[in-house]
Design a protein around this motif. Sequence first.
Motif, PDB file in Angstrom:
ATOM      1  N   VAL A  75       0.844  -1.202   0.000  1.00  0.00           N
ATOM      2  CA  VAL A  75       0.000   0.000   0.000  1.00  0.00           C
ATOM      3  C   VAL A  75       0.878   1.250   0.000  1.00  0.00           C
ATOM      4  O   VAL A  75       0.658   2.186  -0.777  1.00  0.00           O
ATOM      5  CB  VAL A  75      -0.950   0.006   1.213  1.00  0.00           C
ATOM      6  CG1 VAL A  75      -1.615   1.370   1.366  1.00  0.00           C
ATOM      7  CG2 VAL A  75      -2.020  -1.072   1.057  1.00  0.00           C
ATOM      8  N   VAL A  76       1.873   1.266   0.886  1.00  0.00           N
ATOM      9  CA  VAL A  76       2.798   2.403   0.924  1.00  0.00           C
ATOM     10  C   VAL A  76       3.578   2.480  -0.383  1.00  0.00           C
ATOM     11  O   VAL A  76       3.756   3.562  -0.956  1.00  0.00           O
ATOM     12  CB  VAL A  76       3.770   2.278   2.115  1.00  0.00           C
ATOM     13  CG1 VAL A  76       4.813   3.385   2.082  1.00  0.00           C
ATOM     14  CG2 VAL A  76       3.009   2.330   3.433  1.00  0.00           C
ATOM     15  N   GLY A  77       4.031   1.323  -0.873  1.00  0.00           N
ATOM     16  CA  GLY A  77       4.789   1.296  -2.122  1.00  0.00           C
ATOM     17  C   GLY A  77       3.998   1.810  -3.308  1.00  0.00           C
ATOM     18  O   GLY A  77       4.569   2.381  -4.246  1.00  0.00           O
ATOM     19  N   SER A  78       2.672   1.633  -3.265  1.00  0.00           N
ATOM     20  CA  SER A  78       1.832   2.082  -4.383  1.00  0.00           C
ATOM     21  C   SER A  78       1.882   3.599  -4.547  1.00  0.00           C
ATOM     22  O   SER A  78       1.702   4.121  -5.648  1.00  0.00           O
ATOM     23  CB  SER A  78       0.388   1.618  -4.178  1.00  0.00           C
ATOM     24  OG  SER A  78      -0.207   2.269  -3.062  1.00  0.00           O
ATOM     25  N   PHE A  79       2.129   4.308  -3.455  1.00  0.00           N
ATOM     26  CA  PHE A  79       2.230   5.769  -3.536  1.00  0.00           C
ATOM     27  C   PHE A  79       3.538   6.202  -4.192  1.00  0.00           C
ATOM     28  O   PHE A  79       3.667   7.363  -4.599  1.00  0.00           O
ATOM     29  CB  PHE A  79       2.135   6.388  -2.139  1.00  0.00           C
ATOM     30  CG  PHE A  79       0.776   6.285  -1.516  1.00  0.00           C
ATOM     31  CD1 PHE A  79      -0.260   7.121  -1.906  1.00  0.00           C
ATOM     32  CD2 PHE A  79       0.520   5.321  -0.550  1.00  0.00           C
ATOM     33  CE1 PHE A  79      -1.517   7.018  -1.336  1.00  0.00           C
ATOM     34  CE2 PHE A  79      -0.739   5.209   0.037  1.00  0.00           C
ATOM     35  CZ  PHE A  79      -1.759   6.060  -0.361  1.00  0.00           C
ATOM     36  N   TYR A  80       4.483   5.285  -4.297  1.00  0.00           N
ATOM     37  CA  TYR A  80       5.783   5.621  -4.872  1.00  0.00           C
ATOM     38  C   TYR A  80       6.031   4.895  -6.195  1.00  0.00           C
ATOM     39  O   TYR A  80       7.136   4.952  -6.731  1.00  0.00           O
ATOM     40  CB  TYR A  80       6.895   5.293  -3.876  1.00  0.00           C
ATOM     41  CG  TYR A  80       6.813   6.120  -2.616  1.00  0.00           C
ATOM     42  CD1 TYR A  80       7.355   7.407  -2.563  1.00  0.00           C
ATOM     43  CD2 TYR A  80       6.168   5.640  -1.485  1.00  0.00           C
ATOM     44  CE1 TYR A  80       7.266   8.177  -1.413  1.00  0.00           C
ATOM     45  CE2 TYR A  80       6.071   6.401  -0.326  1.00  0.00           C
ATOM     46  CZ  TYR A  80       6.622   7.669  -0.298  1.00  0.00           C
ATOM     47  OH  TYR A  80       6.526   8.434   0.847  1.00  0.00           O
TER      48      TYR A  80
END
Length: 242
Positions: A115-120
């Motif tokens: 989920v966090v990686g999806s923002f990057y």
Amino acid sequence: MRFLSLASRNLKEIYRDPLAIAWGMVFPAVLMPAIISIGKNAPLEIFTANALTPAVAVFSFGFLTLFSAIILAKDRESAFLTRLLTTPLTATDFILAYILPFLPIAILQIIICFVVGSFYGVTINSTILLTLIILFTMAVGCISLGMILGSLFTEKQAPGVSSIVIVIISLLGGCWMDLKAIGGVFETIGYSLPFAHAIDAARAVLNGSSVSGIVTDFYWVLGYTLVFFVVGIFCFRWRTKG
């Protein structure tokens, strides 16, 4: 399925310490943005979202080793487990009962990382299922490693020894540096352990590799996971016999 009642009890025991669980969840979410920010000043492939997401996930599994080792070591020294040893439960039942409650935590850690990686910009497509399988297998291996440490060491010793595992994952797992570029002893030792293979396989899949391209790495991860599980059973049986 005799171990399910004990697994249910262990689940309640784990969630009785919400701060530890919260740390295991929040830490990956905080770590990834911090490292990506650092990576902006060093535009290397290892600091991209596709490289960091699996790395942070595997690094966070080290805390599963820590938590699982502590709870087993604590119970092993208590009257609670002493009484249970008089029941028909086998060593395999006990190990499964201590592994199962940590699986939801492992799944949540993986989800949080992605989920966090999806923002990057981490790659989210049909290959993500294979990535999740690789990471989940490594998570089970880390929990099983916790079973070994929890069986061999006391409640006071287990945290220190488990912390060494976290350091090993960080330094020799290829989380924050390219082991192949470093070479030498670091590369040799790193690739004799499963952590670097799990990270490499997950990274390769996110970058478009096929199953055939990561099968060797996955066999390393799966093999170590099975060995950790079996050794955990033998260690528990050895330390509790008689």
